[in-house]
Design a protein around this motif. Structure first.
Motif, PDB file in Angstrom:
ATOM      1  N   ILE A  70      29.751  -9.261  38.435  1.00 51.91           N
ATOM      2  CA  ILE A  70      29.375  -9.759  37.114  1.00 51.91           C
ATOM      3  C   ILE A  70      27.886  -9.518  36.843  1.00 51.91           C
ATOM      4  O   ILE A  70      27.456  -9.388  35.709  1.00 51.91           O
ATOM      5  N   ALA A  71      27.087  -9.438  37.923  1.00 47.92           N
ATOM      6  CA  ALA A  71      25.631  -9.309  37.770  1.00 47.92           C
ATOM      7  C   ALA A  71      25.150  -7.867  37.888  1.00 47.92           C
ATOM      8  O   ALA A  71      23.956  -7.615  37.968  1.00 47.92           O
ATOM      9  N   LYS A  72      26.072  -6.922  37.900  1.00 48.82           N
ATOM     10  CA  LYS A  72      25.713  -5.506  38.044  1.00 48.82           C
ATOM     11  C   LYS A  72      24.997  -5.009  36.790  1.00 48.82           C
ATOM     12  O   LYS A  72      25.517  -5.127  35.697  1.00 48.82           O
ATOM     13  N   PRO A  73      23.787  -4.433  36.942  1.00 47.35           N
ATOM     14  CA  PRO A  73      23.102  -3.906  35.755  1.00 47.35           C
ATOM     15  C   PRO A  73      23.910  -2.812  35.070  1.00 47.35           C
ATOM     16  O   PRO A  73      24.588  -2.031  35.728  1.00 47.35           O
ATOM     17  N   LYS A  74      23.825  -2.788  33.753  1.00 47.16           N
ATOM     18  CA  LYS A  74      24.487  -1.730  32.996  1.00 47.16           C
ATOM     19  C   LYS A  74      23.626  -0.474  33.051  1.00 47.16           C
ATOM     20  O   LYS A  74      24.100   0.629  32.935  1.00 47.16           O
ATOM     21  N   GLU A  75      22.325  -0.709  33.244  1.00 44.99           N
ATOM     22  CA  GLU A  75      21.390   0.402  33.244  1.00 44.99           C
ATOM     23  C   GLU A  75      20.281   0.114  34.245  1.00 44.99           C
ATOM     24  O   GLU A  75      19.773  -0.995  34.310  1.00 44.99           O
ATOM     25  N   ILE A  76      19.937   1.135  35.035  1.00 42.22           N
ATOM     26  CA  ILE A  76      18.783   1.013  35.931  1.00 42.22           C
ATOM     27  C   ILE A  76      17.760   2.057  35.506  1.00 42.22           C
ATOM     28  O   ILE A  76      18.092   3.226  35.311  1.00 42.22           O
TER      29      ILE A  76
END
Ligand code: 7RM
Length: 646
Positions: free
Chosen positions: A591-597
């Motif tokens: 759920i906490a995975k970035p959409k963009e790095i």
């Protein structure tokens, strides 16, 4: 401020239909009367506590209030499982469905109040046999299976506060939460189903429990049947323990202020806060609001799509609904499996009459196309609800038209983990609705828009939402941290609760909530602290520094954007992005995975070394910064980040 402008343009008003009004649990006259008695909250809530709950012993005083500490119905004795199960099982509702459960693969179970009564008592005895006593904490780390509701109710029966950890969290997150609460037992499952595949849970518990000194036993529900390691002397299967457990366990007579559960929620610093709720006030709040706002009737089939691991699931999948003797639907899996019409299929097959979901889900369905809901008979629906984020007027209108066929009132309900139950909401038979507004306070709840100094802000200006009087479902503290409780919620104004949301009111006094003003991001209705994601990123060896911000996202409400400074000599490439996404998933959960790095050599900081997230937010959104940059140490950093943008 742009939000305020756009929302103010929303002029549409929807009145409850005469048909709905006529049958509503609360009509205009009731609401007028309740609002009046609610001017003194303890008067209104005491009436509700008497009317809606069964007490073993009456309370002495409805409210003792010495800010920030409240005691509701102290001296009164009751039991939550008795109110949610026994009193219905002992009535004509014995063979009525309490829980309609559907697994993702399509398997189903219908559990009557009579059966629930039996199983809750059995599991209470299992907990007792594992050494759980009144006051001991029990961690529940489970998929959406009926055993989760049974375990919750069993905990309440013996006065053992539960701490539910959402099944999407990692082993590390589970360990931290177990240790913070000092839990004695964990209840879990071998796994669950998501997107058509089984996923494992028990191995995560094993990993977590390598360093949880207080854990004495692990109970595991067999859900997927996948091979699962069990440790002798510590681990027991749910079905084995239940097979020999007696189905008689009298409910403990608990004080109204006995701790009921702890639920962890993100704060602005890395460590999650264990929000503590107690028994009598909480149950009064959720039972009363469920009955009035969802207009619950015995004939209803009510479905709230929230996972029980979040507060919405606690209050409005389980406690508030079962306390009313209603039928609650529980669905295990993803909304779009095996097809994009799964939700509509469930509504049609079970004849769901009340449907409560989140704006993020509604936006997903809009994107998937109208043909999916239109391919199903949704005519059983009579009321719709929304929770978790502000609902944009367009989504509201779509929900009303495509799902509600223009005949279902929509209740847009504002509340928080900390408030325990719904606070600002329409009453479907009595309050006109405006798309995008949560409308008015529930009777007995008092809110205002204040500025930093506590002065009331005049409509239509925006300000800080404030709750100005105590309410029964209010949090009683942060587990083990009195100081943080005071500082977070009660230090901005004297005796007034600070929820951390921005809002404004219109000329009719309607509340328009604008979202969090702090650094907590709301991803698909789930609160994730920027700091938590940052700590996870920098815990990777190759990362020097990281800053995380939220950027508006059509589907999830907010999307996580991470600015990462790699350590010297590290190749900042696609492979590293992938590694970092995997790392965050392991540390906190998917759920906490970035959409963009975005990789950067440096982060914009103040001279005192604080990262200026405000600037990063603007960059992530592709906006020009208009705010104050005088505290910025090195403007070239920002210029560089912007240049990378195009
Ligand atoms: C129930 C829940 C709480 C935060 C809250 C708000 C936002 C929730 C609404 C809403 C606008 C709504 N608990 N929020 N409901 N914003 N309109 N109807 O979500 O603790 O997880 O989150 O969610 O920012 O402070 S929560």
């Amino acid at each position: 401020m742009a939000d305020i402008e756009s929302l103010l343009k929303e002029k549409r008003v929807f009145k409850p239909s005469p048909e709905f009004r006529k049958q509503a649990n609360w009509n205009k006259k009731d609401v007028r009367e309740f609002r009046k008695s609610g001017e003194k909250p303890e008067r209104f809530w005491a009436k509700m506590a008497k009317e809606n709950l069964d007490w073993f012993t009456p309370w002495k005083k409805a409210l003792e209030w010495k800010a920030p500490n409240a005691k509701w119905f102290a001296g009164g004795k009751l039991n939550v499982s008795y109110n949610c199960v026994d009193r219905h099982a002992n009535s004509w509702r014995k063979n009525k469905a309490a829980i309609i459960w559907e697994g993702e693969p399509g398997d189903t179970r219908v559990i009557t109040y009579g059966e629930l009564h039996r199983e809750v008592q059995q599991f209470s005895n299992v907990l007792k046999s594992l050494g759980v006593k009144k006051g001991d904490r029990v961690a529940l780390y489970m998929p959406m299976v009926p055993e989760l509701a049974i375990a919750m109710l069993a905990c309440t029966r013996i006065g053992a506060p539960h701490s539910i950890v959402f099944g999407g969290f990692s082993a590390e997150s589970l360990r931290d939460r177990i240790n913070d609460a000092g839990a004695k037992v964990v209840v879990t499952a071998d796994g669950g189903y998501r997107r058509g595949e089984p996923f494992a849970l028990k191995p995560m518990v094993d990993e977590a429990c390598e360093a949880t000194p207080t854990i004495q036993a692990i109970v595991t529900v067999k859900r997927t049947g996948e091979p699962t390691a069990m440790k002798d002397g510590r681990d027991v299967w749910w079905h084995d323990a239940m097979a020999t457990a007696s189905a008689k366990c009298p409910p403990a007579k608990l004080d109204a202020e006995h701790p009921l559960f702890i639920l962890y929620t993100s704060g602005t610093t890395g460590k999650p806060k264990g929000i503590l709720h107690t028994t009598g006030g909480y149950l009064t709040h959720v039972t009363t609001t469920a009955k009035a706002i969802f207009d619950l009737k015995d004939e209803d089939v009510y479905w709230c799509t929230a996972d029980i691991g979040w507060i919405t699931g606690h209050s409005y999948v389980v406690y508030g609904i079962l306390a009313n003797g209603a039928t609650t639907v529980m669905y295990e899996g993803t909304p779009t499996h095996p097809g994009p019409d799964r939700f509509w299929d469930i509504i049609e097959r079970w004849g769901v009459t009340i449907f409560y979901t989140a704006p993020t889900a509604i936006r997903t369905f809009i994107r998937l196309g109208d043909e999916h809901p239109k391919g199903h008979d949704l005519s059983s629906l009579r009321l719709l609800g929304s929770v978790g984020e502000p609902i944009n007027p367009e989504a509201w209108i779509w929900y009303n038209k495509v799902i509600g066929n223009r005949k279902c009132p929509i209740v847009d309900t504002w509340w928080q983990t900390e408030t325990g139950g719904i606070m600002i909401t329409p009453l479907p038979g009595a309050v006109d609705t405006k798309p995008g507004s949560a409308t008015l306070t529930f009777p007995g709840v008092h809110a205002a828009i204040l500025d930093e100094d506590g002065n009331e802000v005049k409509p239509p200006d925006g300000g800080l939402l404030a709750i100005t009087k105590p309410w029964p479902g209010m949090l009683r503290g942060i587990w083990g941290d009195k100081k943080r409780f005071k500082e977070t919620y009660w230090s901005k104004w004297k005796g007034t609760y600070f929820p951390g949301d921005g809002a404004h009111r219109d000329k009719d006094g309607y509340f328009w909530i604008m979202g969090r003003i702090d650094d907590v991001m709301n991803i698909s209705g789930h609160r994730i602290g920027t700091m938590e994601v940052e700590s996870a990123l920098v815990s990777h060896d190759d990362v020097a520094e990281a800053a995380v911000v939220g950027r508006p996202d059509e589907i999830t409400g907010t999307a996580i954007v991470a600015f990462v400074t790699p350590r010297g000599g590290i190749n900042a490439d696609e492979a590293m992005k992938k590694t970092l996404l995997g790392h965050v998933t392991k540390e906190i959960g998917a759920i906490a995975k970035p959409k963009e790095i975005r990789f950067t050599d440096a982060l914009p900081k103040t001279r005192s070394g604080k990262i200026m997230r405000r600037l990063l937010r603007d960059i992530a959104e592709g906006k020009e910064s208009v705010g104050d940059t005088t505290t910025l140490e090195d403007y070239s950093v920002v210029a560089k980040l912007r240049a990378d943008d195009d």
